[in-house]
Every structure is written in C-alpha cells, then in structure tokens.
Design an enzyme around this catalytic site. Structure first.
Site, PDB file in Angstrom:
ATOM      1  CE  LYS A  26      -1.934  -1.077   3.610  1.00  0.00           C
ATOM      2  NZ  LYS A  26      -1.267  -2.219   4.012  1.00  0.00           N
ATOM      3  NE  ARG A 101      -5.094  -1.812   9.302  1.00  0.00           N
ATOM      4  CZ  ARG A 101      -3.852  -0.885   9.088  1.00  0.00           C
ATOM      5  NH1 ARG A 101      -3.514   0.144   8.423  1.00  0.00           N
ATOM      6  NH2 ARG A 101      -2.749  -1.615   9.555  1.00  0.00           N
ATOM      7  NE  ARG A 140       7.913  -2.445   6.121  1.00  0.00           N
ATOM      8  CZ  ARG A 140       6.349  -2.237   6.548  1.00  0.00           C
ATOM      9  NH1 ARG A 140       5.770  -2.004   5.478  1.00  0.00           N
ATOM     10  NH2 ARG A 140       6.037  -2.605   7.520  1.00  0.00           N
ATOM     11  NE  ARG A 173       6.009  -0.274   9.839  1.00  0.00           N
ATOM     12  CZ  ARG A 173       4.960  -0.365   9.079  1.00  0.00           C
ATOM     13  NH1 ARG A 173       4.639   0.538   8.132  1.00  0.00           N
ATOM     14  NH2 ARG A 173       3.850  -0.944   9.639  1.00  0.00           N
ATOM     15  NE  ARG A 184       2.347  -4.991  11.192  1.00  0.00           N
ATOM     16  CZ  ARG A 184       3.116  -4.759  10.397  1.00  0.00           C
ATOM     17  NH1 ARG A 184       4.458  -5.213  10.543  1.00  0.00           N
ATOM     18  NH2 ARG A 184       3.008  -3.882   9.245  1.00  0.00           N
TER      19      ARG A 184
END
Ligand code: AP5
Ligand code: MG
Length: 233
Positions: A26, A101, A140, A173, A184
C-alpha cells in the site's frame, strides 16, 4: 494534532481507498499514485509513527497497540483521520492508505465524505498471499524522513542504508519483528476481509494482483483508478 482554525475544508475531491494486508504494498504504491494523480496521501500508520516519534499523548497511546500488532482503538484513530481530512490539501482529493481497517471506520468515513459532498470513488485491493507478506515485512527498510519503503531483496537502495529520494537513514520498523508480524496478520486479516466485503457490497471494489513487480502493480492500479475518478459527476 488539530486543524488550523478557519482553514478546515468543507468539500472534498476524488477519494481512493487503497486496501491490502500488512506488507501488500500500500505505502509503496500510494507514494507513486498520489504524485501521479495529484491526491493527498493520507496514511494512518504514518500519522501514528510521527506521533510516536514526537512523543505526543496520541503516540504514547498508539505505541502499545502497534507493538502488539493490534489495531489502535477506533475512538483515537477516527478523530485523527477526521482532523487530517479537514486540512486544506484534502480538498483536491485523497488517497487513503491504511484506513479504514474495519467496517465501523468505513461507515464513519462514508458519513464524513457525504458531509463534504464526496464519496469513496474506488477501493483497489492489492492481493498478496500470506506467505509472501511475511517475507516482504521481514526484509523491509524505510527511510526516517518520509517513510519511503525499500526491501533488501526486491527494492534495494542505490547506496546501502540510505534513501534514494531524500538521503535519510533507512531503518526497520519495530512492528516488523517476526513475532509482531505474525500478530499483525493474525489479528488484522479478519477485519480486512470485512472491509473488502463492505466495498464489494458498495460496488467500488477492484482487485489487483499484488504478486507481480512494483511497476506492474502501479500500472494495474492506474487502470482501475483512472476511469473511476474521471467518471466522477
Ligand atoms: P500501517 O503502517 O498502515 O501498516 P500495515 O497496514 O500493516 O501495512 P504496512 O505499512 O506494513 O505495509 P504496506 O502495505 O504499506 O507495504 P509496503 O508498501 O511498505 O499500520 C501500522 C500499525 O498502525 C497497525 O498495525 C495498527 O496498529 C496501526 N494503525 C494504522 N492504521 C490504523 C487504523 N486505520 N486503525 C487502527 N489502527 C491502525 O511494502 C512492504 C514491503 O514489500 C517493502 O519492503 C516493499 O519494498 C516490498 N514490496 C512492495 N510491493 C512489492 C512488490 N510488488 N513485489 C515485491 N516486493 C514489494
Ligand atoms: Mg505502509
């Protein structure tokens, strides 16, 4: 965070809701598409991370939920989003990344847009299998200045540890640790399914294959977004 007095916008342009699981791409796509389409990129995760970094009361509240891989409560999240929508740049239109969400957030968004004479024009859903999401989030790196995303295998920066766009440091992160990634996905994929159904029922959902390379995903997204926002009456 509050909207500047007297500057809250009462109208809104085109509205794109980019849907996808954690790690689906996203943020990667929103940064490119918002530039190409002239829409304000509104990412609730980025707003929360800025609040955490600045040590605001909102950031202190949000951090515990984010570290556990849970959604931040609606009361906090919706207020933050509505304040962001009142900023002048939203008048030209917005590209939402990470909101809504759940269906409660989707309903509030519809009401807020209707009050400004707007609506969700299109909700593209970037579809990626769960096994790929784990690999994407584990590799990431994002930049400190503006959150530009990289990947140690699929999207390497020209110079290790440095953002190609703004030269800031790259970091991982806190919520990309393996145990938090699992939490998550476990806690958020069910709500995503419901949001996808919500937009399907409202006739604005458009599925896009997120397994192909980044540029191909961008062109596939443009193919569904451009006609939807051009046809706005
Ligand atoms: P948020 O920041 O929104 O995180 P997320 O939804 O979990 O999504 P990510 O940012 O992790 O993934 P992405 O889809 O943006 O993927 P990216 O482009 O980086 O939210 C964080 C937290 O804040 C939540 O867990 C929650 O606690 C809270 N929160 C936020 N919004 C909330 C809300 N509305 N309500 C309640 N709580 C909220 O890409 C991932 C990686 O894949 C990158 O390395 C990238 O380079 C790579 N990649 C991208 N595309 C491709 C491709 N096509 N092929 C190969 N690799 C690719
Ligand atoms: Mg993101």
């Amino acid at each position: 965070m509050t909207a500047a007095p007297g500057r809250a916008n009462s109208t809104i342009g085109r509205v794109v809701v980019l849907l996808g699981a954690p790690g689906a791409g996203k943020g990667t796509q929103a940064q490119v598409l918002s530039q190409k389409l002239g829409l304000a990129h509104v990412a609730t995760g980025d707003l929360f991370r800025a609040a955490v970094r600045d040590g605001t009361p909102l950031g202190v509240t949000a951090k515990g939920f984010m570290d556990r891989g849970e959604l931040v409560p609606d009361s906090v999240t919706i207020e933050m989003l509505l304040e962001r929508l009142a900023k002048p740049d939203a008048e030209a239109g917005i590209l939402l990344d990470g909101f809504p969400r759940n269906t409660a957030q989707a309903g509030v968004l519809d009401e807020a847009l209707a009050a400004k004479g707007g609506r969700v024009d299109i909700a593209p859903f970037i579809e990626v299998p769960e096994a790929d999401l784990v690999a994407r989030l584990g590799g990431r790196w994002i930049c400190r200045a503006q959150g530009h995303p990289y990947h140690e295998l699929t999207k390497k920066p020209a110079q290790p540890g440095v953002c190609d766009v703004d030269g800031s440091e790259l970091y991982q992160r806190d919520d990309d640790k393996p145990e938090t990634v699992k939490a998550r996905l476990r806690q958020q994929l069910g709500a995503l399914d419901q949001v996808v159904s919500y937009y399907r029922d409202h006739g604005v959902l458009a599925g896009v294959d997120g397994r192909v390379d980044i540029d191909k995903v961008t062109s596939d997204l443009l193919e569904v977004i451009v006609p939807a926002i051009q046809s706005k009456g």
